[in-house]
Design an enzyme around this catalytic site. Sequence first.
Site, PDB file in Angstrom:
ATOM      1  N   HIS A   1      -3.855  -5.398  -0.020  1.00 57.36           N
ATOM      2  CA  HIS A   1      -3.545  -5.931   1.309  1.00 57.36           C
ATOM      3  C   HIS A   1      -3.590  -7.457   1.343  1.00 57.36           C
ATOM      4  O   HIS A   1      -4.637  -8.060   1.566  1.00 57.36           O
ATOM      5  CB  HIS A   1      -4.529  -5.369   2.334  1.00 57.36           C
ATOM      6  CG  HIS A   1      -4.352  -3.905   2.569  1.00 57.36           C
ATOM      7  ND1 HIS A   1      -3.433  -3.410   3.465  1.00 57.36           N
ATOM      8  CD2 HIS A   1      -4.935  -2.828   1.982  1.00 57.36           C
ATOM      9  CE1 HIS A   1      -3.471  -2.081   3.440  1.00 57.36           C
ATOM     10  NE2 HIS A   1      -4.380  -1.713   2.548  1.00 57.36           N
TER      11      HIS A   1
ATOM     12  N   GLU B   1      -2.513  -9.259   3.684  1.00 55.66           N
ATOM     13  CA  GLU B   1      -2.773  -9.732   5.059  1.00 55.66           C
ATOM     14  C   GLU B   1      -4.267  -9.824   5.349  1.00 55.66           C
ATOM     15  O   GLU B   1      -4.696 -10.673   6.122  1.00 55.66           O
ATOM     16  CB  GLU B   1      -2.085  -8.825   6.079  1.00 55.66           C
ATOM     17  CG  GLU B   1      -2.784  -7.525   6.389  1.00 55.66           C
ATOM     18  CD  GLU B   1      -2.667  -6.498   5.270  1.00 55.66           C
ATOM     19  OE1 GLU B   1      -3.335  -5.453   5.370  1.00 55.66           O
ATOM     20  OE2 GLU B   1      -1.912  -6.739   4.305  1.00 55.66           O
TER      21      GLU B   1
ATOM     22  N   CYS C   1       0.830  -1.206   0.000  1.00 59.83           N
ATOM     23  CA  CYS C   1       0.000   0.000   0.000  1.00 59.83           C
ATOM     24  C   CYS C   1       0.869   1.264   0.000  1.00 59.83           C
ATOM     25  O   CYS C   1       1.447   1.605  -1.015  1.00 59.83           O
ATOM     26  CB  CYS C   1      -0.984  -0.044   1.171  1.00 59.83           C
ATOM     27  SG  CYS C   1      -2.366   1.096   0.992  1.00 59.83           S
TER      28      CYS C   1
END
Length: 376
Positions: A346, A348, A256
């Site tokens: 993202h 994660e 990001c």
Amino acid sequence: MSEALLVLEDGRTFRGEPYGAVGRCVGEAVFSTGMTGYQETLTDPSYHRQVVVQTAPHIGNTGVNDEDGESSRIWVSGYVVRDPSPRPSSWRSRRSLGDELAAQGVVAIAGVDTRALTRHLRERGAMRAGVFSGPDAALPVPQLLDVVRSAPQMAGSALAEEVSTERPYLVEALGDRRFTVAAIDLGIKSMTPQRMAERGMAVHVLPASSTLDDVLAVSPDGVFFSNGPGDPATADDQVALLHEVLDRRIPFFGICFGNQLLGRALGFGTYKLGYGHRGINQPVMDRTTGKVEVTAHNHGFAVQAPLDGEVSTPFGRARVSHVCLNDDVVEGLECLDVPAFSVQYHPEAAAGPHDAGYLFDRFADLMTDARDGKDA
């Protein structure tokens, strides 16, 4: 029943009911299309100084628990929902969302036509907004509009150091330690070092103001730059640090904000998107494999780089590795002559989806290759 008011900087207003804390807040109005994961959204430091509009109409159904937060607090400036659940229904819930917002002083508004609001933001772009409840909601709209228009713009705002950890901390590897990572906290989410720890990485999370000496002090096998809020054009110190990391050929991975800073380090520009990508249903193509991933996003800025072909940079050849299939925004960068890559989204993604989890394995492979090269 008392009233609350949402005021946009272009003068449009939406009336609703107070939700969470009573008072006033200002920030950049943005919308998130996720139908789940509101707790992760609220606690994501990347939403610092933003008023988040949830496009899903029903919010708060599962309450708030003590496990799913991406940080130790709620970071959004304000919150806008249509139909909050009157009571949570989940065995994991510890309290209601409304109570949590109130306890943390987050001013919110409910009963808003979020579909109309989202369409307005899509047409006009993200803009400053204020939520006003209690006595403030009774003030003349022109007065409230002055409050909104006096708030700082997101473009030009340096916010990463406002959300970063004040002191280093270690997230130890789960099982055998295979690698040591220096992670620069620009607004890191707690699931990021967790995903690394699951792959045998001991993660030293360092403040955004860290220097090369701070990074080298932990003897890292790799360096990571996290997500975070604000305008990447303001992060000159972090870009300078990344130059030094790339000069030393230390394996690098960015997510990001980290992707935007790798873009800057390679000589690309960054720009503000009209209304950004925020949600957990964004299609991205990995050009390395040709696969399409459904991914989680939260970004209002992007890298300006040629979508096709290799580009010469101060650190050798680089190319765009991932692209958004909705609008062709750059979603990943890959260096071909130094060990570095990054993605705009993202992997994660605590609330899901998990299509991009392999990127942490790719980071591990990069560090393995670098180690093998030294041993050769």
